[in-house]
Design a protein around this motif. Structure first.
Motif, PDB file in Angstrom:
ATOM      1  N   THR A  11       0.866  -1.176   0.000  1.00 17.68           N
ATOM      2  CA  THR A  11       0.000   0.000   0.000  1.00 17.68           C
ATOM      3  C   THR A  11       0.903   1.226   0.000  1.00 17.68           C
ATOM      4  O   THR A  11       1.584   1.508   0.982  1.00 17.68           O
ATOM      5  CB  THR A  11      -0.907   0.005   1.252  1.00 17.68           C
ATOM      6  OG1 THR A  11      -1.693  -1.184   1.249  1.00 17.68           O
ATOM      7  CG2 THR A  11      -1.805   1.226   1.265  1.00 17.68           C
ATOM      8  N   TRP A  12       0.919   1.935  -1.131  1.00 21.20           N
ATOM      9  CA  TRP A  12       1.793   3.085  -1.316  1.00 21.20           C
ATOM     10  C   TRP A  12       1.083   4.347  -0.885  1.00 21.20           C
ATOM     11  O   TRP A  12      -0.117   4.509  -1.090  1.00 21.20           O
ATOM     12  CB  TRP A  12       2.207   3.201  -2.784  1.00 21.20           C
ATOM     13  CG  TRP A  12       3.039   2.049  -3.211  1.00 21.20           C
ATOM     14  CD1 TRP A  12       2.608   0.903  -3.816  1.00 21.20           C
ATOM     15  CD2 TRP A  12       4.451   1.901  -3.035  1.00 21.20           C
ATOM     16  NE1 TRP A  12       3.664   0.065  -4.030  1.00 21.20           N
ATOM     17  CE2 TRP A  12       4.809   0.652  -3.564  1.00 21.20           C
ATOM     18  CE3 TRP A  12       5.439   2.706  -2.483  1.00 21.20           C
ATOM     19  CZ2 TRP A  12       6.117   0.194  -3.550  1.00 21.20           C
ATOM     20  CZ3 TRP A  12       6.746   2.253  -2.477  1.00 21.20           C
ATOM     21  CH2 TRP A  12       7.074   1.007  -3.007  1.00 21.20           C
ATOM     22  N   ARG A  13       1.833   5.277  -0.319  1.00 18.88           N
ATOM     23  CA  ARG A  13       1.257   6.568   0.063  1.00 18.88           C
ATOM     24  C   ARG A  13       2.271   7.677  -0.177  1.00 18.88           C
ATOM     25  O   ARG A  13       3.474   7.452  -0.139  1.00 18.88           O
ATOM     26  CB  ARG A  13       0.788   6.560   1.498  1.00 18.88           C
ATOM     27  CG  ARG A  13       1.887   6.351   2.489  1.00 18.88           C
ATOM     28  CD  ARG A  13       1.345   6.213   3.890  1.00 18.88           C
ATOM     29  NE  ARG A  13       2.453   6.115   4.821  1.00 18.88           N
ATOM     30  CZ  ARG A  13       2.544   6.771   5.935  1.00 18.88           C
ATOM     31  NH1 ARG A  13       1.578   7.598   6.291  1.00 18.88           N
ATOM     32  NH2 ARG A  13       3.566   6.621   6.726  1.00 18.88           N
ATOM     33  N   LYS A  14       1.732   8.862  -0.428  1.00 15.02           N
ATOM     34  CA  LYS A  14       2.548  10.058  -0.616  1.00 15.02           C
ATOM     35  C   LYS A  14       2.460  10.907   0.635  1.00 15.02           C
ATOM     36  O   LYS A  14       1.489  10.827   1.382  1.00 15.02           O
ATOM     37  CB  LYS A  14       2.026  10.894  -1.781  1.00 15.02           C
ATOM     38  CG  LYS A  14       2.176  10.260  -3.123  1.00 15.02           C
ATOM     39  CD  LYS A  14       1.636  11.193  -4.184  1.00 15.02           C
ATOM     40  CE  LYS A  14       1.526  10.493  -5.502  1.00 15.02           C
ATOM     41  NZ  LYS A  14       0.950  11.355  -6.526  1.00 15.02           N
ATOM     42  N   SER A  15       3.427  11.747   0.807  1.00 13.64           N
ATOM     43  CA  SER A  15       3.404  12.677   1.925  1.00 13.64           C
ATOM     44  C   SER A  15       2.230  13.629   1.767  1.00 13.64           C
ATOM     45  O   SER A  15       1.876  14.026   0.653  1.00 13.64           O
ATOM     46  CB  SER A  15       4.704  13.481   1.951  1.00 13.64           C
ATOM     47  OG  SER A  15       4.592  14.567   2.830  1.00 13.64           O
ATOM     48  N   SER A  16       1.672  14.028   2.880  1.00  9.50           N
ATOM     49  CA  SER A  16       0.605  15.034   2.836  1.00  9.50           C
ATOM     50  C   SER A  16       1.154  16.391   2.415  1.00  9.50           C
ATOM     51  O   SER A  16       0.410  17.292   2.070  1.00  9.50           O
ATOM     52  CB  SER A  16      -0.072  15.151   4.206  1.00  9.50           C
ATOM     53  OG  SER A  16       0.879  15.523   5.188  1.00  9.50           O
ATOM     54  N   SER A  18       3.042  16.776  -0.247  1.00 14.46           N
ATOM     55  CA  SER A  18       3.438  16.668  -1.654  1.00 14.46           C
ATOM     56  C   SER A  18       2.704  17.638  -2.563  1.00 14.46           C
ATOM     57  O   SER A  18       3.115  17.850  -3.686  1.00 14.46           O
ATOM     58  CB  SER A  18       3.217  15.242  -2.155  1.00 14.46           C
ATOM     59  OG  SER A  18       1.839  14.956  -2.244  1.00 14.46           O
ATOM     60  N   ASN A  22       2.767  14.843  -9.094  1.00 12.06           N
ATOM     61  CA  ASN A  22       3.511  13.592  -9.267  1.00 12.06           C
ATOM     62  C   ASN A  22       5.004  13.819  -9.149  1.00 12.06           C
ATOM     63  O   ASN A  22       5.783  13.141  -9.793  1.00 12.06           O
ATOM     64  CB  ASN A  22       3.190  12.972 -10.634  1.00 12.06           C
ATOM     65  CG  ASN A  22       2.086  11.961 -10.544  1.00 12.06           C
ATOM     66  OD1 ASN A  22       1.650  11.592  -9.461  1.00 12.06           O
ATOM     67  ND2 ASN A  22       1.617  11.499 -11.678  1.00 12.06           N
ATOM     68  N   CYS A  24       7.041  13.576  -6.361  1.00 16.25           N
ATOM     69  CA  CYS A  24       7.479  13.203  -5.021  1.00 16.25           C
ATOM     70  C   CYS A  24       7.767  11.709  -4.974  1.00 16.25           C
ATOM     71  O   CYS A  24       7.624  11.008  -5.967  1.00 16.25           O
ATOM     72  CB  CYS A  24       6.415  13.574  -3.990  1.00 16.25           C
ATOM     73  SG  CYS A  24       4.827  12.808  -4.291  1.00 16.25           S
ATOM     74  N   GLU A  26       6.999   7.960  -3.044  1.00 17.69           N
ATOM     75  CA  GLU A  26       5.955   7.247  -2.320  1.00 17.69           C
ATOM     76  C   GLU A  26       6.631   6.241  -1.401  1.00 17.69           C
ATOM     77  O   GLU A  26       7.706   5.743  -1.702  1.00 17.69           O
ATOM     78  CB  GLU A  26       5.028   6.518  -3.284  1.00 17.69           C
ATOM     79  CG  GLU A  26       4.231   7.442  -4.168  1.00 17.69           C
ATOM     80  CD  GLU A  26       3.399   6.711  -5.197  1.00 17.69           C
ATOM     81  OE1 GLU A  26       2.231   7.077  -5.352  1.00 17.69           O
ATOM     82  OE2 GLU A  26       3.918   5.778  -5.843  1.00 17.69           O
ATOM     83  N   ALA A  28       5.976   2.723   1.196  1.00 20.13           N
ATOM     84  CA  ALA A  28       5.138   1.610   1.649  1.00 20.13           C
ATOM     85  C   ALA A  28       5.922   0.884   2.737  1.00 20.13           C
ATOM     86  O   ALA A  28       7.140   0.744   2.641  1.00 20.13           O
ATOM     87  CB  ALA A  28       4.820   0.666   0.505  1.00 20.13           C
ATOM     88  N   SER A  39       7.098   8.620  -7.597  1.00 25.81           N
ATOM     89  CA  SER A  39       5.677   8.664  -7.940  1.00 25.81           C
ATOM     90  C   SER A  39       5.430   8.868  -9.432  1.00 25.81           C
ATOM     91  O   SER A  39       4.384   8.481  -9.934  1.00 25.81           O
ATOM     92  CB  SER A  39       4.966   9.763  -7.147  1.00 25.81           C
ATOM     93  OG  SER A  39       5.457  11.032  -7.517  1.00 25.81           O
TER      94      SER A  39
END
Length: 69
Positions: A11-16, A18, A22, A24, A26, A28, A39
């Protein structure tokens, strides 16, 4: 760094922080490790760090030290 193992179910996530673009990385968390990828190129591979390596990377970024080993 650990080899790019199977991350197909990660489950990949980006910083809040960012901004929604695209430009930045990601992150997991997989089996106690941190996997990081670009990303803009999610299929281009990722690298894995042990938890201690991830904490060290974050500390270096927060300290503004680009050459930290």
């Amino acid at each position: 760094m650990m080899p790019d193992a199977d991350l197909s179910r990660a489950t990949w996530r980006k910083s809040s922080h960012s901004g929604g673009g695209n430009d930045c990385v990601e992150i997991a968390f997989v089996g106690g490790d941190a996997a990081v990828r670009d990303s803009k190129d999610p299929e281009g591979g990722a690298f894995r760090l042990p938890a201690s390596g991830w904490r060290g990377l974050l500390a270096a970024v927060r300290a503004g030290d680009p050459a930290r080993d």
